[in-house]
Write an enzyme that holds these catalytic residues in place. Structure first.
Site, PDB file in Angstrom:
ATOM      1  N   ASP A  50       0.843  -1.192   0.000  1.00 50.15           N
ATOM      2  CA  ASP A  50       0.000   0.000   0.000  1.00 50.15           C
ATOM      3  C   ASP A  50       0.879   1.243   0.000  1.00 50.15           C
ATOM      4  O   ASP A  50       1.920   1.280   0.680  1.00 50.15           O
ATOM      5  CB  ASP A  50      -0.908   0.000   1.226  1.00 50.15           C
ATOM      6  CG  ASP A  50      -2.038   0.995   1.108  1.00 50.15           C
ATOM      7  OD1 ASP A  50      -1.782   2.209   1.286  1.00 50.15           O
ATOM      8  OD2 ASP A  50      -3.180   0.575   0.826  1.00 50.15           O
ATOM      9  N   ILE A  51       0.468   2.277  -0.711  1.00 52.46           N
ATOM     10  CA  ILE A  51       1.298   3.480  -0.769  1.00 52.46           C
ATOM     11  C   ILE A  51       1.351   4.205   0.570  1.00 52.46           C
ATOM     12  O   ILE A  51       2.192   5.081   0.752  1.00 52.46           O
ATOM     13  CB  ILE A  51       0.842   4.449  -1.886  1.00 52.46           C
ATOM     14  CG1 ILE A  51      -0.615   4.864  -1.716  1.00 52.46           C
ATOM     15  CG2 ILE A  51       1.110   3.857  -3.256  1.00 52.46           C
ATOM     16  CD1 ILE A  51      -1.022   5.979  -2.654  1.00 52.46           C
ATOM     17  N   ASN A  91      -6.736   7.994   1.404  1.00 63.39           N
ATOM     18  CA  ASN A  91      -6.027   7.213   0.393  1.00 63.39           C
ATOM     19  C   ASN A  91      -5.322   8.109  -0.628  1.00 63.39           C
ATOM     20  O   ASN A  91      -4.139   7.927  -0.920  1.00 63.39           O
ATOM     21  CB  ASN A  91      -7.006   6.277  -0.323  1.00 63.39           C
ATOM     22  CG  ASN A  91      -6.309   5.303  -1.245  1.00 63.39           C
ATOM     23  OD1 ASN A  91      -5.758   4.295  -0.815  1.00 63.39           O
ATOM     24  ND2 ASN A  91      -6.321   5.605  -2.539  1.00 63.39           N
ATOM     25  N   TYR A 140     -13.870  13.342  -4.606  1.00 65.68           N
ATOM     26  CA  TYR A 140     -12.825  12.700  -5.408  1.00 65.68           C
ATOM     27  C   TYR A 140     -12.006  13.743  -6.162  1.00 65.68           C
ATOM     28  O   TYR A 140     -10.770  13.756  -6.104  1.00 65.68           O
ATOM     29  CB  TYR A 140     -13.451  11.708  -6.394  1.00 65.68           C
ATOM     30  CG  TYR A 140     -12.572  11.401  -7.581  1.00 65.68           C
ATOM     31  CD1 TYR A 140     -11.392  10.674  -7.422  1.00 65.68           C
ATOM     32  CD2 TYR A 140     -12.914  11.844  -8.861  1.00 65.68           C
ATOM     33  CE1 TYR A 140     -10.562  10.402  -8.507  1.00 65.68           C
ATOM     34  CE2 TYR A 140     -12.097  11.567  -9.945  1.00 65.68           C
ATOM     35  CZ  TYR A 140     -10.922  10.847  -9.767  1.00 65.68           C
ATOM     36  OH  TYR A 140     -10.111  10.588 -10.847  1.00 65.68           O
ATOM     37  N   ASP A 283     -21.917  14.652 -11.015  1.00 66.32           N
ATOM     38  CA  ASP A 283     -21.715  14.458 -12.450  1.00 66.32           C
ATOM     39  C   ASP A 283     -21.810  15.787 -13.206  1.00 66.32           C
ATOM     40  O   ASP A 283     -22.906  16.329 -13.373  1.00 66.32           O
ATOM     41  CB  ASP A 283     -22.764  13.500 -13.020  1.00 66.32           C
ATOM     42  CG  ASP A 283     -22.334  12.056 -12.958  1.00 66.32           C
ATOM     43  OD1 ASP A 283     -21.144  11.805 -12.706  1.00 66.32           O
ATOM     44  OD2 ASP A 283     -23.194  11.174 -13.162  1.00 66.32           O
TER      45      ASP A 283
END
Length: 328
Positions: A50-51, A91, A140, A283
């Site tokens: 994992d980074i 993450n 995101y 979106d």
């Protein structure tokens, strides 16, 4: 060069890994295999990790003797980022901070970052250049923009060179049919439509038909993974300590959701039932690249300029691999 590719077992990361290796560079994948597939690395070296593990990253960079890093490892689902932003921030931002720390410790000073057109947000522009104002609309996209600035700050302070690649909708499969798109769960439009053609799902859901576009559905710029990979190679070869560049990667052509469904029907020869449902949060109505800078400055030209040709490669992959890659 020796290039470490984080997320190198993922869809785009592995496509770049295979292409860069085919052009004579030495590559190594670093991937936790949560979303990636070991078989996608095509036998190239893979370190499973994992980074967030800075110590393992540092050791890997040193042992490999890496000259540069291509960074793809990230959580990428827009809807998931709305529902669980903590995971995306930890993450994407935390993982990249770990990578930058490892690169400093290992003396690696060239980085290519896989960013996204989603940082432009709800722009009204017909096409988006690198100068288009960034106004990310989802958690995101905000994590990607934050990482862009973190990379800039590290580069300025510590003498690194970097290239940020904001690319549009990755699509297609390798021309030889051996590698393609396999997300679990799948949330990309083209493979979802092709799953309907294969009889794996009953219909495709169309999320909103009231956007300010000609047919009311969202418009995206679909760029083949082979063309993404060639752009990444040109960019990493041009990245040197002290350089700082940003490029959009896209075809400059937009297809709506309905355009994609129609093109899939044409390629597969099958009718695709669809159901109209509510919009998804996050979106933007239209995301289409202006790739002029990439073409003029690095000499990039896409091979796949027809959406039907791109879909045909994906269709060949999905027909031959109905269950995707074997489980890791």
């Amino acid at each position: 060069m020796k290039i470490l590719i984080t997320g190198g077992a993922g869809y785009v990361g592995s496509a770049c890994l295979r292409y860069v290796a085919s052009q004579g560079h030495e590559v190594m994948a670093f991937d936790n295999l949560v979303m990636g597939h070991r078989d996608a690395t095509d036998g190239h070296p893979l370190v499973e990790g994992d980074i967030a593990d800075t110590e393992l990253l540092t050791k890997t960079l040193k042992d490999f003797g890496a000259d540069a890093v291509m960074h793809f490892a990230a959580a990428t689902y827009v809807g998931e980022s709305v529902e669980d932003p903590e995971y995306h921030y930890r993450n994407n931002i935390g993982g990249t901070l770990s990578l930058l720390q490892a690169m400093r410790a290992a003396g690696v000073d060239r980085l290519l970052f896989s960013s996204t057109c989603a940082t432009y947000g709800m722009t009204q522009s017909e096409t988006m250049s690198e100068a288009t104002p960034q106004d990310p609309f989802s958690p995101y996209a905000r994590t990607k923009m934050a990482v862009e600035w973190m990379i800039r700050d590290f580069a300025h302070a510590y003498g690194m060179g970097f290239t940020l690649l904001r690319y549009f909708n990755a699509s297609g499969a390798d021309a030889d049919g051996r590698h393609g798109e396999d997300h679990r769960p799948e949330n990309h439009l083209i493979p979802l439509v092709l799953q309907v053609a294969l009889g794996q799902r009953d219909e495709i859901k169309v999320f909103g038909t009231d956007y300010p576009t000609p047919d009311g559905t969202c418009i995206r710029d679909y760029v083949h993974t082979r063309d993404l990979a060639s752009a990444h190679l040109l960019a990493i070869e041009a990245t040197e300590p002290g350089t700082a560049e940003v490029f959009n990667i896209g075809t400059g052509q937009g297809q709506s959701v309905m355009d994609i469904i129609t093109a899939c029907e044409k390629v597969t020869g099958k009718s695709i039932p669809r159901t109209i449902t509510e919009r998804r949060p996050g979106d933007p109505p239209r995301l289409v690249a202006d790739p002029t800078k990439l073409k003029t400055q690095l000499g990039w030209e896409p091979v796949y300029t027809s959406i039907e040709d791109t879909i045909a490669t994906a269709w060949a992959w999905h027909k031959a691999h109905e269950n995707g890659y074997p489980d890791n």
